[in-house]
Design a protein around this motif. Sequence first.
Motif, PDB file in Angstrom:
ATOM      1  N   GLY A  96       0.831  -1.198   0.000  1.00  0.00           N
ATOM      2  CA  GLY A  96       0.000   0.000   0.000  1.00  0.00           C
ATOM      3  C   GLY A  96       0.863   1.245   0.000  1.00  0.00           C
ATOM      4  O   GLY A  96       0.378   2.366  -0.144  1.00  0.00           O
ATOM      5  N   ASN A  97       2.189   1.058   0.175  1.00  0.00           N
ATOM      6  CA  ASN A  97       3.125   2.174   0.242  1.00  0.00           C
ATOM      7  C   ASN A  97       4.134   2.054  -0.899  1.00  0.00           C
ATOM      8  O   ASN A  97       5.064   1.276  -0.826  1.00  0.00           O
ATOM      9  CB  ASN A  97       3.851   2.183   1.598  1.00  0.00           C
ATOM     10  CG  ASN A  97       4.886   3.282   1.703  1.00  0.00           C
ATOM     11  OD1 ASN A  97       4.971   4.156   0.849  1.00  0.00           O
ATOM     12  ND2 ASN A  97       5.663   3.254   2.766  1.00  0.00           N
ATOM     13  N   GLN A  98       3.931   2.815  -1.955  1.00  0.00           N
ATOM     14  CA  GLN A  98       4.834   2.787  -3.103  1.00  0.00           C
ATOM     15  C   GLN A  98       5.700   4.040  -3.148  1.00  0.00           C
ATOM     16  O   GLN A  98       6.237   4.404  -4.198  1.00  0.00           O
ATOM     17  CB  GLN A  98       4.034   2.637  -4.394  1.00  0.00           C
ATOM     18  CG  GLN A  98       3.284   1.315  -4.468  1.00  0.00           C
ATOM     19  CD  GLN A  98       2.479   1.172  -5.737  1.00  0.00           C
ATOM     20  OE1 GLN A  98       2.913   1.560  -6.807  1.00  0.00           O
ATOM     21  NE2 GLN A  98       1.287   0.616  -5.622  1.00  0.00           N
ATOM     22  N   LYS A  99       5.866   4.670  -1.998  1.00  0.00           N
ATOM     23  CA  LYS A  99       6.644   5.903  -1.909  1.00  0.00           C
ATOM     24  C   LYS A  99       8.118   5.625  -2.185  1.00  0.00           C
ATOM     25  O   LYS A  99       8.734   4.779  -1.547  1.00  0.00           O
ATOM     26  CB  LYS A  99       6.473   6.498  -0.508  1.00  0.00           C
ATOM     27  CG  LYS A  99       7.094   7.865  -0.322  1.00  0.00           C
ATOM     28  CD  LYS A  99       6.811   8.373   1.087  1.00  0.00           C
ATOM     29  CE  LYS A  99       7.421   9.742   1.297  1.00  0.00           C
ATOM     30  NZ  LYS A  99       7.167  10.238   2.677  1.00  0.00           N
ATOM     31  N   PRO A 100       8.727   6.354  -3.133  1.00  0.00           N
ATOM     32  CA  PRO A 100      10.154   6.162  -3.420  1.00  0.00           C
ATOM     33  C   PRO A 100      11.026   6.668  -2.283  1.00  0.00           C
ATOM     34  O   PRO A 100      10.570   7.423  -1.422  1.00  0.00           O
ATOM     35  CB  PRO A 100      10.371   6.977  -4.695  1.00  0.00           C
ATOM     36  CG  PRO A 100       9.314   8.024  -4.665  1.00  0.00           C
ATOM     37  CD  PRO A 100       8.133   7.375  -4.007  1.00  0.00           C
ATOM     38  N   ILE A 101      12.280   6.252  -2.285  1.00  0.00           N
ATOM     39  CA  ILE A 101      13.229   6.716  -1.267  1.00  0.00           C
ATOM     40  C   ILE A 101      13.936   7.961  -1.783  1.00  0.00           C
ATOM     41  O   ILE A 101      14.537   7.949  -2.861  1.00  0.00           O
ATOM     42  CB  ILE A 101      14.258   5.626  -0.929  1.00  0.00           C
ATOM     43  CG1 ILE A 101      13.550   4.396  -0.341  1.00  0.00           C
ATOM     44  CG2 ILE A 101      15.304   6.147   0.038  1.00  0.00           C
ATOM     45  CD1 ILE A 101      14.486   3.249  -0.024  1.00  0.00           C
ATOM     46  N   ARG A 102      13.844   9.038  -1.007  1.00  0.00           N
ATOM     47  CA  ARG A 102      14.489  10.302  -1.360  1.00  0.00           C
ATOM     48  C   ARG A 102      15.508  10.663  -0.283  1.00  0.00           C
ATOM     49  O   ARG A 102      15.220  10.555   0.908  1.00  0.00           O
ATOM     50  CB  ARG A 102      13.466  11.425  -1.509  1.00  0.00           C
ATOM     51  CG  ARG A 102      12.433  11.182  -2.610  1.00  0.00           C
ATOM     52  CD  ARG A 102      11.431  12.323  -2.686  1.00  0.00           C
ATOM     53  NE  ARG A 102      10.393  12.048  -3.670  1.00  0.00           N
ATOM     54  CZ  ARG A 102      10.506  12.306  -4.973  1.00  0.00           C
ATOM     55  NH1 ARG A 102      11.628  12.876  -5.431  1.00  0.00           N
ATOM     56  NH2 ARG A 102       9.532  12.018  -5.811  1.00  0.00           N
ATOM     57  N   LEU A 103      16.668  11.112  -0.727  1.00  0.00           N
ATOM     58  CA  LEU A 103      17.721  11.479   0.213  1.00  0.00           C
ATOM     59  C   LEU A 103      17.261  12.597   1.142  1.00  0.00           C
ATOM     60  O   LEU A 103      17.583  12.601   2.323  1.00  0.00           O
ATOM     61  CB  LEU A 103      18.980  11.907  -0.545  1.00  0.00           C
ATOM     62  CG  LEU A 103      20.223  12.223   0.300  1.00  0.00           C
ATOM     63  CD1 LEU A 103      20.620  11.018   1.156  1.00  0.00           C
ATOM     64  CD2 LEU A 103      21.385  12.634  -0.598  1.00  0.00           C
ATOM     65  N   SER A 104      16.472  13.523   0.635  1.00  0.00           N
ATOM     66  CA  SER A 104      16.012  14.659   1.444  1.00  0.00           C
ATOM     67  C   SER A 104      15.148  14.224   2.620  1.00  0.00           C
ATOM     68  O   SER A 104      15.030  14.954   3.613  1.00  0.00           O
ATOM     69  CB  SER A 104      15.220  15.643   0.573  1.00  0.00           C
ATOM     70  OG  SER A 104      14.072  15.014   0.019  1.00  0.00           O
ATOM     71  N   GLU A 105      14.557  13.052   2.529  1.00  0.00           N
ATOM     72  CA  GLU A 105      13.661  12.571   3.587  1.00  0.00           C
ATOM     73  C   GLU A 105      14.365  11.721   4.628  1.00  0.00           C
ATOM     74  O   GLU A 105      13.780  11.415   5.674  1.00  0.00           O
ATOM     75  CB  GLU A 105      12.497  11.803   2.961  1.00  0.00           C
ATOM     76  CG  GLU A 105      11.614  12.692   2.083  1.00  0.00           C
ATOM     77  CD  GLU A 105      10.532  11.911   1.373  1.00  0.00           C
ATOM     78  OE1 GLU A 105      10.517  10.666   1.488  1.00  0.00           O
ATOM     79  OE2 GLU A 105       9.696  12.530   0.692  1.00  0.00           O
ATOM     80  N   ILE A 106      15.626  11.335   4.354  1.00  0.00           N
ATOM     81  CA  ILE A 106      16.345  10.513   5.332  1.00  0.00           C
ATOM     82  C   ILE A 106      17.600  11.196   5.858  1.00  0.00           C
ATOM     83  O   ILE A 106      18.130  10.811   6.894  1.00  0.00           O
ATOM     84  CB  ILE A 106      16.722   9.130   4.741  1.00  0.00           C
ATOM     85  CG1 ILE A 106      17.594   9.284   3.486  1.00  0.00           C
ATOM     86  CG2 ILE A 106      15.471   8.316   4.446  1.00  0.00           C
ATOM     87  CD1 ILE A 106      18.088   7.966   2.919  1.00  0.00           C
TER      88      ILE A 106
END
Length: 260
Positions: A175-185
């Motif tokens: 249900g979570n297809q959110k990509p990984i972004r450097l700004s978020e980690i």
Amino acid sequence: MKLTAPYTVIYQDDDIVVLNKRSGLLIAQDRYNPDAPRLDVEAEKEFGKLYAVHRIDKDTSGIVVYARNAEAHKNISMQFEKHEVKKIYHCLINGRPLWKELHVDLPLQPDGDARHRTVVNKKFGKKSITDFKVIGECGPYTWIEARPLTGRTHQIRVHLAENKFCIVCDPLYSGNQKPIRLSEIKKRYNGDTQEERPLLSRLALHAYKITFIHPSTGKEVTFAAPYQKDMDSTRKQLAKIYGADPLKEEAADSTGLQED
């Protein structure tokens, strides 16, 4: 967007070809999309006729083995049929499991719903077993090693989903297809978030290693496939931030032919 090369060659001889496939490429013709790009078609331009001995999902990257003659095809296919081939996958999941190791034994039925997904079916499903192990905890994500003891369609993805975990960017079972972004980690991100490209925006599942008996020499061989660029960039960034690297123990391994 420009795609990377369809594959890189890990090993080849007169009997086998071992390739590292990019994500998004079919292994063989798909009945729902017969004109979609295929690994076998691309590879046969370089190697001539190839014989498929196993499959991995279209969205999965990593190791694919082909036989180059009928004798090798029969030999390796029989090893798969007898579950003698050892396979290791690496994947990145959303969340943090409470377990360090997990044994899953749930029968699976392919094409079990309107979305053509594999489903657990205790009455009609075929025996399906996967062993999972945590190999790196990275904040909101966890690196998982999966060892499928059977070879059902989408087996790893379904067995994880049935235990309330999903692989990053799984278009079918998450249900979570959110990509990984450097700004978020990364706490101190100085880039432009409007122009930022995701580190990883496809299924984070990689066929990492395979072991079987060579059809001509009779010796056990092991091959490993380096992560694709997007998955490796994600690994490096997560390792810098959280200090966990799934390849740390694998650093000394060769990606070529090894004989025991």
